[in-house]
Motif scaffolding. Structure first.
Motif, mmCIF file in Angstrom:
data_model
loop_
_atom_site.group_PDB
_atom_site.id
_atom_site.type_symbol
_atom_site.label_atom_id
_atom_site.label_comp_id
_atom_site.label_asym_id
_atom_site.label_seq_id
_atom_site.Cartn_x
_atom_site.Cartn_y
_atom_site.Cartn_z
ATOM 1 N N LYS A 53 -12.483 -1.694 1.571
ATOM 2 C CA LYS A 53 -13.164 -0.492 2.065
ATOM 3 C C LYS A 53 -12.244 0.723 1.961
ATOM 4 O O LYS A 53 -12.664 1.807 1.546
ATOM 5 N N ALA A 54 -10.964 0.525 2.313
ATOM 6 C CA ALA A 54 -9.992 1.624 2.226
ATOM 7 C C ALA A 54 -9.858 2.097 0.778
ATOM 8 O O ALA A 54 -9.792 3.294 0.494
ATOM 9 N N TYR A 70 -4.547 6.226 -2.140
ATOM 10 C CA TYR A 70 -4.562 4.906 -1.500
ATOM 11 C C TYR A 70 -3.139 4.371 -1.323
ATOM 12 O O TYR A 70 -2.808 3.781 -0.294
ATOM 13 N N PRO A 113 -6.840 -6.804 -2.331
ATOM 14 C CA PRO A 113 -7.708 -5.652 -2.046
ATOM 15 C C PRO A 113 -8.541 -5.333 -3.294
ATOM 16 O O PRO A 113 -7.982 -5.116 -4.365
ATOM 17 N N ASP A 115 -14.280 -6.368 2.169
ATOM 18 C CA ASP A 115 -13.516 -6.433 3.423
ATOM 19 C C ASP A 115 -12.848 -5.085 3.710
ATOM 20 O O ASP A 115 -13.014 -4.122 2.960
ATOM 21 N N SER A 116 -12.066 -5.043 4.790
ATOM 22 C CA SER A 116 -11.512 -3.758 5.233
ATOM 23 C C SER A 116 -10.527 -3.160 4.227
ATOM 24 O O SER A 116 -10.475 -1.949 4.041
ATOM 25 N N ARG A 117 -9.763 -4.034 3.554
ATOM 26 C CA ARG A 117 -8.804 -3.495 2.580
ATOM 27 C C ARG A 117 -9.545 -2.900 1.390
ATOM 28 O O ARG A 117 -9.176 -1.864 0.850
ATOM 29 N N TYR A 120 -17.327 -2.559 -1.620
ATOM 30 C CA TYR A 120 -16.218 -3.329 -1.058
ATOM 31 C C TYR A 120 -16.788 -4.506 -0.295
ATOM 32 O O TYR A 120 -17.991 -4.556 0.001
ATOM 33 N N ARG A 124 -15.857 -10.679 -2.829
ATOM 34 C CA ARG A 124 -15.888 -11.661 -1.739
ATOM 35 C C ARG A 124 -14.826 -12.744 -1.905
ATOM 36 O O ARG A 124 -14.149 -13.121 -0.952
ATOM 37 N N GLU A 136 -20.948 -1.775 1.491
ATOM 38 C CA GLU A 136 -20.491 -3.158 1.557
ATOM 39 C C GLU A 136 -21.380 -3.974 0.621
ATOM 40 O O GLU A 136 -22.592 -3.764 0.584
ATOM 41 N N ARG A 155 0.801 -1.225 0.000
ATOM 42 C CA ARG A 155 0.000 0.000 0.000
ATOM 43 C C ARG A 155 0.828 1.266 0.000
ATOM 44 O O ARG A 155 0.276 2.357 -0.068
#
Ligand SMILES: [Zn+2]
Length: 449
Positions: free
Chosen positions: A373-374, A446, A408, A369-371, A367, A403, A396, A268
């Motif tokens: 989402k970022a 990002y 990411p 998952d959390s990655r 998105y 999924r 989400e 990242r």
């Protein structure tokens, strides 16, 4: 008289060269009961001979997943590479001086659709080429999730996540026995393709107009060989290769469940330069996606935007991979496999929206998952401001490409095809350019630029 001598000498050399195995240490061993030896490296070529299980032959040449072998009578022919095991010990490079690398060979099979071969054990390494699903390779060592292989005579590396170990091979000649680390922790077991429908046709080639070899009832299964596009190659009871469409069958093959595979490293920091970015133009081929009132197809505009984005990111030094670069149909699983096989630092699926509400407008990002989402959260504000479109927010979503993706991943909706005012804007070159600029700025943020 002189002429006779000349021919004798010629015959002498001809004998020397024809009776010597080309590479005595490189042997192909038949891994199926009965294997056809063909004139050319293609399934359509005439069969010259049939060889039996466990017979070994010198390897003359390998290409396109086929192996040219020399038979005991001196003649040569081609056999399917995945039906033989090859011992490539004589072709491997000299043992490496790096102590961490074991020099014994372990046979492994590529499980990704396409697997990058790199010069160093890192996603920063130069790309030397690619291996494809079902290809057999010899793993010489393993470090930090990368497998050392011999690629066209050079030391090279591939991500270990997309290899399946096939059992140990003898150590290379002249090297001390070294314990090889396990390549992957999955055990090589036979996978099966199971018919989901009554009367599923098993065909001679991966196309619906090829001949029918046999039919399966619901729940009938055949040994899985590999995935080929929308088809599964299977072994028929007659030990021939047959094909079943993946929309009427399922497989328990581990290579078909990428969600269980540990995520390759994604990076990242350090900006866009050097990052691997997989761009997925939504839909394609027989799947047009949303269709605008002005007859614009989502698949067409999504591809146009994707190609422009690819150009822009490449010029900024990114390593860009497109899931499709023309109007072809890809399954969602194939899109995910491309993301994972390339160890994408970011996966972007580009779409244009459809809605029953002809007033729906704006851009959005999704998105899982959390990655993701970022990624979604940094791209959307920039996209909205560059295109001056309503920001519909990040959400989400349980989409397959998000999924099932170990990388990411974000899915971006770039406006509504089905809303005439949006459609008129979307199709213009200036809108496409603004959307690309918005995504690029978001990606730069990002990646910490
Ligand atoms: Zn779409």
């Amino acid at each position: 008289m002189k002429q006779a001598w000349f021919f004798l000498i010629l015959l002498f050399f001809a004998l020397i060269y024809t009776t010597q195995p080309v590479d005595a240490a490189s042997q192909a061993t038949v891994q199926t009961d009965s294997l056809n030896v063909r004139e050319e490296p293609t399934r359509e070529a005439p069969v010259l001979h049939t060889v039996k299980a466990q017979q070994s032959f010198p390897v003359v040449e390998e290409k396109f997943g086929w192996v040219k072998i020399q038979l005991t009578n001196g003649s040569t022919g081609w056999v399917a590479g995945y039906l033989v095991s090859t011992n490539q010990s004589a072709q491997t490079d000299a043992p490496s001086n790096q102590g961490s690398i074991a020099t014994t060979g372990t046979a492994a099979v590529v499980t990704a659709t396409q697997l990058r071969v790199r010069s160093t054990p890192s996603t920063e390494g130069d790309i030397l080429g690619a291996l494809f699903a079902g290809e057999k390779i010899t793993v010489l060592g393993e470090q930090n999730g990368w497998s050392q292989v011999n690629y066209k005579g050079h030391n090279a590396y591939v991500s270990s996540n997309f290899l399946q170990e096939n059992g140990a091979q003898p150590a290379a000649i002249g090297t001390a026995p070294v314990t090889t680390q396990p390549v992957v922790d999955t055990v090589a077991t036979q996978s099966y393709v199971t018919s989901s429908v009554e009367g599923a046709r098993v065909r001679s080639a991966p196309t619906t107009n090829s001949s029918i070899m046999l039919q399966l009832n619901t729940g009938d299964r055949l040994p899985f060989l590999r995935a080929e596009g929308d088809w599964f190659a299977v072994e028929t009871p007659q030990k021939q290769v047959g094909y079943i469409a993946n929309w009427i069958s399922r497989t328990d093959s581990s290579s078909e469940s990428p969600a269980n595979v540990p995520a390759p490293p994604a990076n990242r920091s350090g900006g866009i330069q050097g990052k691997t970015i997989v761009i997925d133009a939504g839909h394609g081929g027989r799947d047009p996606g949303a269709i605008g009132k002005g007859s614009t197809y989502e698949k067409t505009v999504a591809l146009r935007t994707s190609l422009m984005l690819a150009d822009r990111l490449s010029s900024l030094g990114a390593n860009v991979v497109l899931t499709r670069s023309n109007d072809t149909y890809l399954t969602l699983r194939e899109r995910v496999q491309i993301s994972e096989a390339n160890a994408a630092d970011a996966f972007l699926s580009l779409h244009y929206d459809g809605s029953d509400n002809s007033l729906a407008t704006g851009v959005g990002s999704f998105y899982f998952d959390s990655r993701g989402k970022a990624l979604a959260a940094t791209i959307l504000p920039s996209l909205s401001s560059h295109t001056t479109m309503t920001n519909r927010g990040i959400k989400e979503a349980n989409y397959h490409v998000l999924r099932e993706n170990a990388q990411p991943a974000v899915l971006v909706e770039l406006g509504f095809m089905t809303t005439p005012t949006d459609e008129q804007k979307i199709v213009t070159a200036s809108y496409q350019a603004n959307a690309v600029a918005g995504i690029v700025d978001g990606l730069a943020a990002y990646f910490g630029e």
